[in-house]
Design an enzyme around this catalytic site. Structure first.
Site, short mmCIF file in Angstrom:
data_model
loop_
_atom_site.label_atom_id
_atom_site.label_comp_id
_atom_site.label_asym_id
_atom_site.label_seq_id
_atom_site.Cartn_x
_atom_site.Cartn_y
_atom_site.Cartn_z
N GLY A 14 0.68 -1.24 0.04
CA GLY A 14 0.07 0.22 0.02
C GLY A 14 0.98 1.25 0.04
O GLY A 14 0.55 2.04 0.89
N SER A 16 1.57 3.40 -2.96
CA SER A 16 1.38 4.20 -4.15
C SER A 16 0.92 5.62 -3.58
O SER A 16 0.96 6.68 -4.60
CB SER A 16 0.44 3.55 -5.03
N ASP A 65 -2.85 -7.38 -4.88
CA ASP A 65 -4.00 -7.09 -4.00
C ASP A 65 -3.81 -8.04 -2.76
O ASP A 65 -3.95 -9.08 -2.75
CB ASP A 65 -5.45 -7.45 -4.77
N VAL A 66 -3.40 -7.06 -1.92
CA VAL A 66 -3.01 -7.81 -0.58
C VAL A 66 -4.05 -8.40 0.25
O VAL A 66 -3.99 -8.77 1.26
CB VAL A 66 -1.64 -7.04 0.37
N ASN A 92 1.66 -1.91 5.39
CA ASN A 92 1.13 -0.76 5.41
C ASN A 92 -0.18 -0.65 4.73
O ASN A 92 -1.05 0.31 5.32
CB ASN A 92 2.01 0.35 4.74
N SER A 150 -2.87 1.89 14.49
CA SER A 150 -3.79 2.87 14.47
C SER A 150 -3.96 3.10 15.78
O SER A 150 -4.30 2.49 16.62
CB SER A 150 -5.11 2.55 13.67
N TYR A 164 -12.81 -1.87 12.01
CA TYR A 164 -11.46 -1.35 11.59
C TYR A 164 -10.87 -1.10 12.83
O TYR A 164 -9.59 -1.68 12.79
CB TYR A 164 -11.74 0.07 10.82
N ALA A 165 -11.14 -0.69 13.74
CA ALA A 165 -10.61 -0.44 14.97
C ALA A 165 -10.23 -1.86 15.47
O ALA A 165 -8.68 -2.09 15.93
CB ALA A 165 -11.22 0.42 16.11
N LYS A 168 -7.22 -3.43 13.70
CA LYS A 168 -6.09 -2.74 14.06
C LYS A 168 -5.52 -3.20 15.48
O LYS A 168 -4.12 -3.65 15.52
CB LYS A 168 -5.98 -1.38 14.06
P1 NAD Z 1 -3.98 6.06 1.51
O1 NAD Z 1 -5.60 5.81 1.03
O2 NAD Z 1 -3.29 7.46 1.16
O3 NAD Z 1 -2.96 4.96 1.14
C1 NAD Z 1 -3.27 3.64 1.02
C2 NAD Z 1 -2.44 3.05 0.05
O4 NAD Z 1 -2.79 1.34 0.13
C3 NAD Z 1 -2.60 3.28 -1.28
O5 NAD Z 1 -1.51 3.05 -1.99
C4 NAD Z 1 -3.54 2.04 -1.81
O6 NAD Z 1 -3.48 2.04 -3.40
C5 NAD Z 1 -3.25 0.98 -1.25
N1 NAD Z 1 -4.12 -0.16 -1.14
C6 NAD Z 1 -5.42 -0.03 -0.71
N2 NAD Z 1 -6.02 -1.19 -0.96
C7 NAD Z 1 -4.98 -2.00 -1.22
C8 NAD Z 1 -4.91 -3.42 -1.44
N3 NAD Z 1 -5.97 -4.43 -1.31
N4 NAD Z 1 -3.72 -4.11 -1.84
C9 NAD Z 1 -2.72 -3.08 -1.88
N5 NAD Z 1 -2.71 -2.05 -1.85
C10 NAD Z 1 -3.71 -1.35 -1.19
O7 NAD Z 1 -4.08 5.95 3.21
P2 NAD Z 1 -2.93 6.07 4.33
O8 NAD Z 1 -4.04 7.03 5.42
O9 NAD Z 1 -1.64 6.45 3.81
O10 NAD Z 1 -2.93 4.73 5.11
C11 NAD Z 1 -1.79 3.86 5.22
C12 NAD Z 1 -2.30 3.10 6.49
O11 NAD Z 1 -2.25 3.60 7.73
C13 NAD Z 1 -3.34 1.92 6.49
O12 NAD Z 1 -3.17 0.97 7.14
C14 NAD Z 1 -4.20 3.07 7.51
O13 NAD Z 1 -5.45 2.03 7.98
C15 NAD Z 1 -3.30 3.46 8.56
N6 NAD Z 1 -4.00 4.60 9.24
C16 NAD Z 1 -4.23 5.71 8.77
C17 NAD Z 1 -4.53 6.97 9.36
C18 NAD Z 1 -4.94 8.25 8.96
O14 NAD Z 1 -5.14 8.96 9.54
N7 NAD Z 1 -4.62 8.49 7.55
C19 NAD Z 1 -4.54 6.83 10.86
C20 NAD Z 1 -4.08 5.44 11.49
C21 NAD Z 1 -3.95 4.49 10.66
#
Ligand code: NAD
Length: 258
Positions: A14, A16, A65-66, A92, A150, A164-165, A168
């Site tokens: 994840g 990109s 797709d993970v 991630n 998270s 979701y919570a 994590k």
């Molecule tokens: P984001 O949406 O910006 O990035 C998510 C990435 O995961 C993207 O590159 C997307 O293409 C990729 N992705 C989605 N589904 C996928 C799949 N099935 N297989 C492979 N890749 C996939 O989100 P982010 O905020 O950078 O989130 C990253 C991590 O941080 C996640 O695990 C999210 O749960 C966690 N998180 C985010 C926040 C926040 O506030 N943004 C807070 C706590 C935890």
């Protein structure tokens, strides 16, 4: 400070966009060999790759797709074939997967959220273990798994985000189990636990809601993906954290102090 990351082989699921991409850039800047991943081919892939390659390191995009175990197996195999081994796995990929109150949750919703946040990390780690074990032995220093947890896993998440919570929290806890099984192999397991970080994760929130959330954070604002990235470098570096495993590092502007 993170000089031992040069030439380390780092696979980030994840990555990109958002925090995964910011972490990939931070590793590339250290001279690491980086595999980025997404389930889809992002439209701006070429720009992203040139950005990552400007530091002279090797970078590859690997589509998978993970949420699917077979694709996790292929992703690890493709990375190892390209880079000759694996030193750091970062689980991630993840996301909310939608919101649903308890009485509206069905099997499809449950599977979607758990597959994205729990199964993905479980299967990626499962397939990565033999390579991490071999790399630790060959290098004579620890290799590692870092997963993105998270703040929701600490405090239960907002209404509608309970699964979701919990996914994590599940991830936070299974790391503790893996510490017991794989420390003998020289593999460390740590969690980076972000608070509210300004990424596509929060797309769709109104300005009003964003302001309300920001006001609830002692630092008065969302964090940036770039502010989270150094936590991944720290856990990946044997020199910095070779004696640290089974820990959760919260990067949240003071939003919560567990
Ligand atoms: P984001 O949406 O910006 O990035 C998510 C990435 O995961 C993207 O590159 C997307 O293409 C990729 N992705 C989605 N589904 C996928 C799949 N099935 N297989 C492979 N890749 C996939 O989100 P982010 O905020 O950078 O989130 C990253 C991590 O941080 C996640 O695990 C999210 O749960 C966690 N998180 C985010 C926040 C926040 O506030 N943004 C807070 C706590 C935890």
């Amino acid at each position: 400070m993170f000089t031992d990351l040069k030439n380390k082989r780092v696979l980030i699921t994840g990555s990109s966009a958002g925090m995964g991409l910011a972490a990939a850039l931070a590793f590339a800047r250290q001279g690491a060999k980086v595999g980025i991943n997404s389930h889809n081919v992002p439209p701006e892939l070429e720009e992203t790759l040139s950005l990552l390659r400007q530091y002279g390191g090797e970078v590859e995009f690997l589509q998978a797709d993970v949420t699917r175990s077979d694709e996790c197996a292929h992703l690890v195999a493709a990375f190892v074939e390209r880079f000759g081994g694996l030193d750091v796995l970062i689980n991630n990929a993840g996301g909310l997967g939608g919101r649903a109150n308890l009485e509206a949750i069905d099997d499809e919703f449950y599977d979607r959220v758990m597959d994205l946040n729990a199964r993905s990390a479980l299967m990626m780690t499962r397939f990565a273990i033999p390579h991490l074990r071999a790399a630790a032995k060959a290098r004579g220093e620890t290799t590692c798994v870092i997963s993105t947890g998270s703040i929701a896993g600490r405090e239960g998440g907002g209404v509608g985000a309970g699964v979701y919570a919990a996914s994590k929290a599940w991830l936070h806890d299974i790391h503790r189990n893996w510490v017991k099984e794989f420390t003998v192999d020289g593999i460390r397991f740590n969690i980076v636990s972000p608070g509210t970080i300004d990424t596509a994760f929060h797309d769709g929130k109104s300005d009003e809601l964003r302001a309300k959330i920001a006001a609830s954070i002692p630092m008065g604002r969302f964090g940036t993906a770039e502010e989270v990235a150094p936590a991944f470098l720290f856990f990946a570096s044997h020199a910095c954290s070779g004696y640290i495993t089974g820990q959760i590092l919260d990067v949240n502007g003071g939003q919560m102090a567990p």
